[in-house]
Design an enzyme around this catalytic site. Structure first.
Site, PDB file in Angstrom:
ATOM      1  N   HIS A 186       0.833  -1.207   0.000  1.00  0.00           N
ATOM      2  CA  HIS A 186       0.000   0.000   0.000  1.00  0.00           C
ATOM      3  C   HIS A 186       0.868   1.258   0.000  1.00  0.00           C
ATOM      4  O   HIS A 186       0.467   2.309   0.504  1.00  0.00           O
ATOM      5  CB  HIS A 186      -0.956   0.009   1.194  1.00  0.00           C
ATOM      6  CG  HIS A 186      -1.752  -1.247   1.327  1.00  0.00           C
ATOM      7  ND1 HIS A 186      -2.906  -1.478   0.614  1.00  0.00           N
ATOM      8  CD2 HIS A 186      -1.539  -2.365   2.074  1.00  0.00           C
ATOM      9  CE1 HIS A 186      -3.380  -2.682   0.918  1.00  0.00           C
ATOM     10  NE2 HIS A 186      -2.549  -3.245   1.792  1.00  0.00           N
ATOM     11  N   SER A 188      13.451  18.258 -17.785  1.00  0.00           N
ATOM     12  CA  SER A 188      12.328  19.198 -17.799  1.00  0.00           C
ATOM     13  C   SER A 188      12.763  20.484 -18.479  1.00  0.00           C
ATOM     14  O   SER A 188      13.887  20.960 -18.269  1.00  0.00           O
ATOM     15  CB  SER A 188      11.866  19.495 -16.366  1.00  0.00           C
ATOM     16  OG  SER A 188      10.985  20.602 -16.336  1.00  0.00           O
TER      17      SER A 188
END
Length: 474
Positions: A148, A277
């Site tokens: 999880h 980026s």
């Protein structure tokens, strides 16, 4: 001006593009026509050996402009390709005897599917080998395992790669079987009864022999006995589902690499001069792993699309499936090819940051040990649920302190709990559990070996393909 297929142009490799190109399809059609002619001649049809030789010599002389011109006149694509091949060979009208258009197109498409499937089986074999190589290389690296997306227990980084390898192996074995048993439609005529070929050859035995010889020449182990005009489109669904299943473990691996890279534990490889980026110069994005995930999602979408083909044929057949199949079948292979090339590149170029991995393990070590603390408490006579609640209470409080930038002090809290004190679980006893975090990994190392042993027979069968090295990707 027509636009390019982005999957074909950007992601697929030249061999696969050649297979599904217009020239590649026409070449496959001509190979089928020649195979049928040879079989018909052997079974007594009067086809001159010189004519067959002329067709073989002209097989690669493909004039797309001439084919297009004939199609504009005839308004029929197969008729155009027949006429163009006869013209190129100059050998008389000996091809396509006793055949209908679907005898040509369906069998050729199955030839393409089987060849492309073998290509993908080979590339996924190479991915399996490299996953196992990484599993071996990282078997000494203790890692914080997460469920999880929360720290859970310790594992080995190599065991994580073995987990992905085992999933891929399951689907590879199934895909290998699918390709080995994949049936050719065969020469069945307009509605599947073989009436025209029976009339031409004169006996059922000769029709059976024709089928067997063609299947053998084309590399198929068997043919269908009673299809209609087309082979069952449920086979297309089965094919694309296999491709989507093969992509699934790669997507799992790519997501795992993306998440680990976000914690600066690994890198997928970042080359000199590469830009992460346009706005943030510091970024080193996992753009290749993201591509793997995107292509895997696309394959699931194609599997959903292919499900519309299964069970949708009227009576002995129609062509309502043609538009969908022209997109789904080749594009599923283009996407698979791009995914394989990208995944192989990641597995070749990736690296790890051992110091960051060790820091993360040290940060979470007391929490990773809570299951062993629970076992110790039970051995010392504390009720399992009572111990679980005490550990849970202290662990949650410690986790909140950690997230607020404070010392977690989990060991002190547990050692100071009256329940633990009564059972003799002192700070010293608890600290001994943390002396060597490697013992937390259980059978992780053995499991790596077990997956490797199970994969070896498959990799031995595909040793040449498993040695494949990827080309350059954009």
């Amino acid at each position: 001006m027509a636009n390019l297929n982005v999957l074909s142009a950007r992601y697929a490799t030249p061999p696969l593009n050649d297979l599904f190109s217009e020239e590649g399809r026409i070449l496959a059609e001509r190979e089928l026509w020649i195979a049928v002619m040879k079989a018909q001649q052997e079974l007594g049809l009067p086809i001159p050996a010189e004519a067959i030789a002329r067709f073989e010599a002209a097989k690669s002389r493909i004039d797309l402009a001439r084919i297009a011109a004939i199609e504009r006149r005839t308004r029929h694509d197969v008729k155009a390709r027949i006429e163009a091949f006869v013209e190129a060979a100059g050998a008389g009208e000996h091809i396509h005897k006793g055949m209908t258009s679907r005898d040509l197109t369906d069998n050729v498409e199955q030839m393409q599917i089987r060849k492309a499937g073998r290509m993908m089986l080979g590339k996924y074999s190479a991915i399996l080998r490299r996953l196992l190589d990484r599993a071996d290389a990282y078997r000494g690296v203790v890692l914080t395992a997460r469920t999880h997306h929360q720290p859970a227990q310790a594992t080995l980084l190599g065991r994580r790669f073995a987990m992905w390898a085992e999933e891929l192996l399951e689907h590879l074995v199934a895909f290998e079987r699918f390709l080995d048993e994949y049936p050719l439609r065969g020469i069945k005529g307009p509605v599947g009864t073989q009436f025209d070929m029976l009339t031409l050859l004169g006996s059922t035995e000769k029709v059976h022999q024709l089928e067997q010889r063609i299947a053998k020449l084309l590399g198929f182990s068997r043919t269908l006995h009673a299809p209609g005009q087309v082979y069952p489109r449920s086979l297309d669904l089965a094919l694309v589902q296999h491709l989507a299943l093969l992509a699934a473990p790669c997507e799992n691996a790519a997501k795992g690499i993306r998440l680990m890279a976000g914690y600066e534990l690994v890198t997928e490889g970042f080359r000199e001069g590469q830009v992460g980026s346009s706005a943030m110069p510091h970024k080193m994005n996992t753009r290749s792993a993201e591509r793997v995930c995107g292509l895997a999602e696309l394959l699931k979408m194609y599997a959903d699309g292919a499900s519309r083909l299964a069970g949708d044929q009227w009576e002995e057949g129609d062509v309502s499936c043609s538009v969908l199949r022209r997109v789904v079948v080749p594009d599923a292979f283009y996407a698979s090819d791009g995914l394989c090339e990208t995944m192989l590149t990641i597995l070749r170029d990736m690296g790890i940051f051992p110091a960051a991995i060790a820091r993360e393990c040290a940060r979470y070590a007391p929490f990773l040990a809570t299951t062993e603390f629970l076992a110790l408490a039970v051995k010392r006579g504390i009720g399992r649920e009572e111990a679980h609640e005490a550990i849970r209470r202290h662990a949650v409080a410690a986790a909140l302190r950690l997230r607020n930038g404070e010392e977690p002090r989990l060991m002190e809290a547990l050692a100071g709990d009256p329940l633990f004190q009564k059972a003799g679980l002192t700070r010293e006893v608890l600290e001994q559990v943390l002396d060597d975090v490697r013992h937390f990994v259980g059978r992780a190392g053995e499991q790596i070996d077990e997956v490797r042993r199970r994969a070896e027979p498959f990799l031995e069968r595909h040793a040449r393909e498993a040695a494949y090295e990827p080309g350059e990707i954009l």
